[in-house]
Enzyme design. Structure first.
Site: not given
Length: 529
Positions: A324, A406
């Site tokens: 995040e 990611d």
């Protein structure tokens, strides 16, 4: 003197068009387009109905393609070592149940839309709300702005009443069947009342500002309206966690411990302006998990669902937050905010083309009156095909950002933890494990799990989640019933055997825990090497 005068005249001439010239040229173009589209007896109603039906058929075609994928009996290769056949079957069953519900809800929504247009609901509702104002409101509230506010609030209540059966079914039947619903009927009703209260408090001033700007600023209203909406967004970002969120959920500070210190260290490492760490009681309504951050650029708050903390290891929660915060570090939130502002400006600019279109109003039953809010609603319907294209492009961009986040978490050394947390979340939420490429491109803002694991170059060394007894317990809780008093004597022998079964399960769980500890020790040794 002649030479000097010529030189000064040449210097006075602008080398490039001024901003005023550019804006006047743009206004000329918009006025020409508005004139070209405002044709008497132009079949606006048929065109908008055609757009609506075409979009509905296209989305149902995509849903049908996805439904065929949900019939598969084997998980993707990258997940076969991680996901048991039982969990995969339940995930597919959950996906099919949601797809069937989506078919029904989409059809119901389409029937409503066509019925509203066919039976001229908008002009009838406008007339009815106007008569209400004349009867019960003072004379000073009889203008277009007050009329528009009453109309919009009435429209919201009608839409909510029509969608109530599907929302009740989704919460108390579909989600309940698969063990995700935590809402009680009382909480469901109080949430609905609170959301209506917010609509009745926030909608009037926002609508009043929206309509006043258009009325007072003339043909160039879209510049001022854009600034108004941008300021409103910043205001809502500030007010939402203070005044709105506590109405529905409880935010409590994250307790002192390893998780809090690890998250704070991660924020310091990335120079993330972390102000507070919160835990939200997401389990109050659902068993699904999530984590996110919000706030102004210089003051951010991180919110972690209590379900995520309960079902994940501390290092896995940190890996999710690393993903995040990767969005923030890579500028994804800023880029998306900038794109949204361009989109809002483009919508308001196009609305200036339709706002005075007499043929559009007349075809929908507004011959004498041309209310601004009605024009905006009809314009939104006419813009549906363009919004479909924008939705597709935004989802493509969003999935790209997810892959980048990611990779950012992987660069921080969180590859294993992120992969294991994604797998656990997938299993616990029974999320879709495979998807049709056309359906995913149009609907999904996040890549599916198999794509994310491939991008992470994930190679399983053993099942991350060996058993998924939690999902089984959710399903079994519904079938559990308390024994009746009159059957207590007859069931004494059976009740004596129940502890034995529990002890057998506990022995199995102990064995699985031991095997997990062994695998963890092996991985730790490999890391040490």
């Amino acid at each position: 003197m002649d030479l000097l005068q010529r030189l000064t005249q040449a210097l006075d001439r602008p080398l490039f068009p001024t901003l005023r010239d550019a804006s006047s040229g743009k206004m000329d173009l918009l006025q020409r387009l508005a004139h070209a589209l405002d044709r008497p007896l132009f079949p606006w109603k048929k065109i908008i109905v055609g757009f609506s039906v075409g979009q509905y058929l296209f989305e149902e075609f995509l849903s049908y393609r996805q439904y065929q994928v949900l019939k598969k009996t084997k998980p993707p290769k990258v997940l076969r070592a991680e996901v048991s056949q039982e969990v995969y079957d339940k995930s597919q069953e959950y996906g099919r149940a949601k797809a069937k519900f989506g078919f029904v809800r989409g059809l119901w929504s389409q029937i409503q839309n066509i019925a509203f247009i066919r039976y001229d609901v908008l002009p009838k509702l406008w007339s009815w709300t106007g008569s209400l104002l004349l009867k019960f409101a003072p004379a000073r509230f009889s203008g277009e702005i007050s009329h528009s506010i009453v109309f919009v609030l009435s429209f919201i209540l009608i839409q909510q009443a029509l969608s109530l059966p599907t929302s009740i079914y989704h919460t108390f039947v579909l989600e309940e069947k698969f063990g995700f619903n935590k809402q009680t009927p009382k909480l469901f009703i109080t949430d609905m009342l609170k959301s209506n209260m917010l609509a009745f408090v926030l909608a009037p001033p926002v609508l009043a500002g929206f309509l006043s700007i258009i009325k007072k600023t003339g043909n160039q209203f879209f510049y001022y309206l854009w600034v108004f909406v941008a300021g409103l967004q910043v205001f809502m970002i500030t007010v939402y966690p203070i005044a709105i969120l506590p109405l529905f959920n409880k935010l409590s500070p994250l307790e002192e411990g390893k998780l809090k210190s690890d998250v704070e260290n991660l924020a310091k490492r990335l120079k993330f302006p972390l102000h507070e760490l919160f835990v939200i009681d997401g389990s109050k309504r659902s068993a699904h998990s999530n984590a996110y951050f919000f706030g102004l650029p210089w003051k951010k708050h991180i919110v972690i669902y209590d379900t995520l903390i309960e079902k994940s290891k501390e290092e896995e929660v940190v890996a999710v937050l690393a993903h995040e915060l990767g969005h923030w570090q890579l500028g994804h939130t800023t880029k998306l905010f900038g794109i949204s502002q361009v989109h809002v400006f483009y919508i308001f600019m196009l609305f200036s083309v339709f706002i005075n279109n007499a043929s559009l109003y007349a075809d929908f039953g507004f011959i004498k009156e041309h209310p601004i809010i009605i024009g905006f609603i009809l314009f939104s319907d006419a813009l549906a095909p363009m919004d479909t294209v924008i939705k597709l492009l935004m989802n493509i961009l969003s999935r790209r950002f997810e892959f980048q986040a990611d990779e950012f978490a992987r660069s921080l050394g969180k590859k294993r933890e992120l992969a294991s947390s994604l797998i656990k979340l997938q299993i616990q939420n029974l999320s879709t494990m495979d998807a049709d490429w056309m359906y995913a491109s149009y609907h999904f803002s996040h890549p599916i799990l198999s794509e994310r694991l491939k991008a992470l170059d994930w190679h399983p060394r053993g099942r991350v989640v060996e058993e998924i007894e939690d999902v089984d317990k959710k399903m079994d809780k519904k079938t559990e019933k308390k024994p009746e008093k009159r059957m207590e004597k007859k069931s004494e022998k059976k009740s004596e055997k129940k502890p034995e079964k529990k002890s057998e399960k506990s022995e199995k769980s102990e064995k699985s825990e031991k095997s997990e500890k062994k695998t963890d020790k092996k991985t730790e040794k490999k890391k040490d090497k």
